[in-house]
Motif scaffolding. Structure first.
Motif, PDB file in Angstrom:
ATOM      1  N   LYS A 227      60.017   8.570   2.425  1.00  0.00           N
ATOM      2  CA  LYS A 227      59.103   9.682   2.648  1.00  0.00           C
ATOM      3  C   LYS A 227      59.802  11.043   2.582  1.00  0.00           C
ATOM      4  O   LYS A 227      59.159  12.076   2.825  1.00  0.00           O
ATOM      5  CB  LYS A 227      58.420   9.529   4.005  1.00  0.00           C
ATOM      6  N   THR A 228      61.082  11.032   2.265  1.00  0.00           N
ATOM      7  CA  THR A 228      61.854  12.277   2.232  1.00  0.00           C
ATOM      8  C   THR A 228      61.953  12.788   0.803  1.00  0.00           C
ATOM      9  O   THR A 228      62.317  12.048  -0.109  1.00  0.00           O
ATOM     10  CB  THR A 228      63.262  12.068   2.807  1.00  0.00           C
ATOM     11  N   HIS A 229      61.629  14.063   0.612  1.00  0.00           N
ATOM     12  CA  HIS A 229      61.656  14.696  -0.703  1.00  0.00           C
ATOM     13  C   HIS A 229      62.766  15.742  -0.742  1.00  0.00           C
ATOM     14  O   HIS A 229      62.908  16.553   0.185  1.00  0.00           O
ATOM     15  CB  HIS A 229      60.306  15.367  -0.994  1.00  0.00           C
ATOM     16  N   TYR A 230      63.514  15.727  -1.815  1.00  0.00           N
ATOM     17  CA  TYR A 230      64.614  16.677  -2.024  1.00  0.00           C
ATOM     18  C   TYR A 230      64.266  17.534  -3.228  1.00  0.00           C
ATOM     19  O   TYR A 230      63.998  17.019  -4.312  1.00  0.00           O
ATOM     20  CB  TYR A 230      65.924  15.931  -2.277  1.00  0.00           C
ATOM     21  N   LEU A 231      64.292  18.849  -3.046  1.00  0.00           N
ATOM     22  CA  LEU A 231      63.948  19.773  -4.125  1.00  0.00           C
ATOM     23  C   LEU A 231      65.041  20.826  -4.255  1.00  0.00           C
ATOM     24  O   LEU A 231      65.479  21.410  -3.253  1.00  0.00           O
ATOM     25  CB  LEU A 231      62.609  20.442  -3.847  1.00  0.00           C
ATOM     26  N   LEU A 232      65.478  21.044  -5.495  1.00  0.00           N
ATOM     27  CA  LEU A 232      66.494  22.055  -5.753  1.00  0.00           C
ATOM     28  C   LEU A 232      66.089  22.901  -6.946  1.00  0.00           C
ATOM     29  O   LEU A 232      65.733  22.376  -8.009  1.00  0.00           O
ATOM     30  CB  LEU A 232      67.844  21.393  -6.061  1.00  0.00           C
ATOM     31  N   ASN A 233      66.137  24.223  -6.748  1.00  0.00           N
ATOM     32  CA  ASN A 233      66.020  25.147  -7.881  1.00  0.00           C
ATOM     33  C   ASN A 233      67.008  26.281  -7.667  1.00  0.00           C
ATOM     34  O   ASN A 233      67.802  26.255  -6.715  1.00  0.00           O
ATOM     35  CB  ASN A 233      64.583  25.653  -8.062  1.00  0.00           C
ATOM     36  N   SER A 240      62.248  17.816   2.753  1.00  0.00           N
ATOM     37  CA  SER A 240      61.039  17.735   3.587  1.00  0.00           C
ATOM     38  C   SER A 240      60.600  16.288   3.760  1.00  0.00           C
ATOM     39  O   SER A 240      60.917  15.419   2.941  1.00  0.00           O
ATOM     40  CB  SER A 240      59.909  18.548   2.961  1.00  0.00           C
ATOM     41  N   ARG A 241      59.880  16.067   4.852  1.00  0.00           N
ATOM     42  CA  ARG A 241      59.307  14.747   5.135  1.00  0.00           C
ATOM     43  C   ARG A 241      57.931  14.939   5.754  1.00  0.00           C
ATOM     44  O   ARG A 241      57.775  15.691   6.719  1.00  0.00           O
ATOM     45  CB  ARG A 241      60.211  13.957   6.085  1.00  0.00           C
ATOM     46  N   ASP A 242      56.948  14.291   5.153  1.00  0.00           N
ATOM     47  CA  ASP A 242      55.558  14.408   5.624  1.00  0.00           C
ATOM     48  C   ASP A 242      55.111  15.860   5.719  1.00  0.00           C
ATOM     49  O   ASP A 242      54.413  16.269   6.670  1.00  0.00           O
ATOM     50  CB  ASP A 242      55.394  13.726   6.997  1.00  0.00           C
ATOM     51  N   GLY A 243      55.536  16.667   4.751  1.00  0.00           N
ATOM     52  CA  GLY A 243      55.124  18.067   4.708  1.00  0.00           C
ATOM     53  C   GLY A 243      55.898  18.976   5.640  1.00  0.00           C
ATOM     54  O   GLY A 243      55.648  20.187   5.682  1.00  0.00           O
ATOM     55  N   ARG A 244      56.875  18.429   6.387  1.00  0.00           N
ATOM     56  CA  ARG A 244      57.647  19.239   7.341  1.00  0.00           C
ATOM     57  C   ARG A 244      59.053  19.447   6.785  1.00  0.00           C
ATOM     58  O   ARG A 244      59.725  18.498   6.366  1.00  0.00           O
ATOM     59  CB  ARG A 244      57.711  18.541   8.700  1.00  0.00           C
ATOM     60  N   ASN A 245      59.517  20.697   6.780  1.00  0.00           N
ATOM     61  CA  ASN A 245      60.838  21.004   6.245  1.00  0.00           C
ATOM     62  C   ASN A 245      61.946  20.574   7.219  1.00  0.00           C
ATOM     63  O   ASN A 245      61.966  20.987   8.374  1.00  0.00           O
ATOM     64  CB  ASN A 245      60.980  22.503   5.968  1.00  0.00           C
TER      65      ASN A 245
END
Length: 255
Positions: A227-233, A240-245
């Motif tokens: 459920k953990t998302h990693y974003l890089l730009n 973030s996880r479940d919409g929480r940073n």
């Protein structure tokens, strides 16, 4: 007549033997000289390496305290020397390449390959990725932040971790607490994040729907673990996880 021929043959053979011995006596020193030149050449090549040069100098507080880590930035060399009874964690030694300025401090703390030293309200932190000098008054302020270009152990092995073997680094980005690599063979396909202070690492496959541009400045990379998302730009690293940073940090450099 036959006896005379035999004597001439014997003398000729003997002369040839002496000539051969002479050749050996000539080429033996020559071969040794060539070997010595080769050794000296190798020694010179090694000596010309600044990191090797530093290991040959007395930089630690005592000759008994050997260097166990060397870090190099654009402006500085940083040594971590072995400890003694007074300072078991060792010593932090920083050299200025330009001015010859030097400071030697006891290591106050160590977290994996991150080393910390204190001096009159100033904290020196060096990792395989970054040198940070922070001054604490009423609030902390970063006095210096420099990327570490080389980090080696006493045996010459690199301390930095990055893309897996055989992969190319398409992007190297740094935030306050993380180094992130976008890796791959022919195209970007792997996300690698490393904590600066602990050298902990996470490696994940990139999502196929990441936005890759010909200009890496405009690219955005996404990886997912459960459920953990990693974003890089270019501007931000966000976890973030479940919409929480969980992590949201500004990108300090992008290469």
């Amino acid at each position: 007549m036959k006896i005379l021929q035999s004597q001439l043959y014997y003398k000729g053979s003997l002369n040839l033997a002496f000539v051969c011995l002479g050749c050996l006596s000539f080429f033996s020193p020559f071969a040794k000289a060539q070997e010595q030149i080769k050794k000296e050449s190798t020694s010179v090549n090694n000596f010309n390496n600044p990191l090797i040069q530093l290991t040959q100098k007395q930089v630690c507080p005592s000759a008994k305290l050997l260097t166990k880590r060397i870090f190099e930035t654009v402006k500085y060399y940083i040594y971590i020397c072995k400890g003694d009874e007074t300072n078991p964690l060792g010593y932090y030694v920083q050299f200025s390449k330009n001015s010859g300025w030097k400071i030697t401090l006891p290591v106050s703390n160590q977290v994996d390959e991150a080393y910390f030293a204190k001096n009159n309200g100033v904290i020196y932190t060096v990792t395989p990725y970054e040198l940070v000098i922070t001054k604490f008054t009423k609030r902390s302020s970063v006095v210096l932040r420099e990327k570490v270009n080389h980090a080696i152990a006493a045996d010459g092995q690199s301390l930095a971790r990055g893309c897996p073997t055989g992969h190319t680094s398409f992007v190297e980005a740094a935030t306050k607490n993380y180094i992130v690599y976008i890796c791959g063979k022919q195209t970007p396909d792997t996300y690698v994040a490393i904590t600066k202070n602990g050298n902990n690492i996470i490696t994940l496959p990139l999502q196929l729907n990441y936005n890759s541009s010909q200009k890496t400045e405009d690219s955005e990379y996404i990886a997912v673990k459960g459920k953990t998302h990693y974003l890089l730009n270019r501007k931000i690293l966000k976890v973030s996880r479940d919409g929480r940073n969980l992590v949201k940090e500004k990108v300090l450099y992008w290469h």
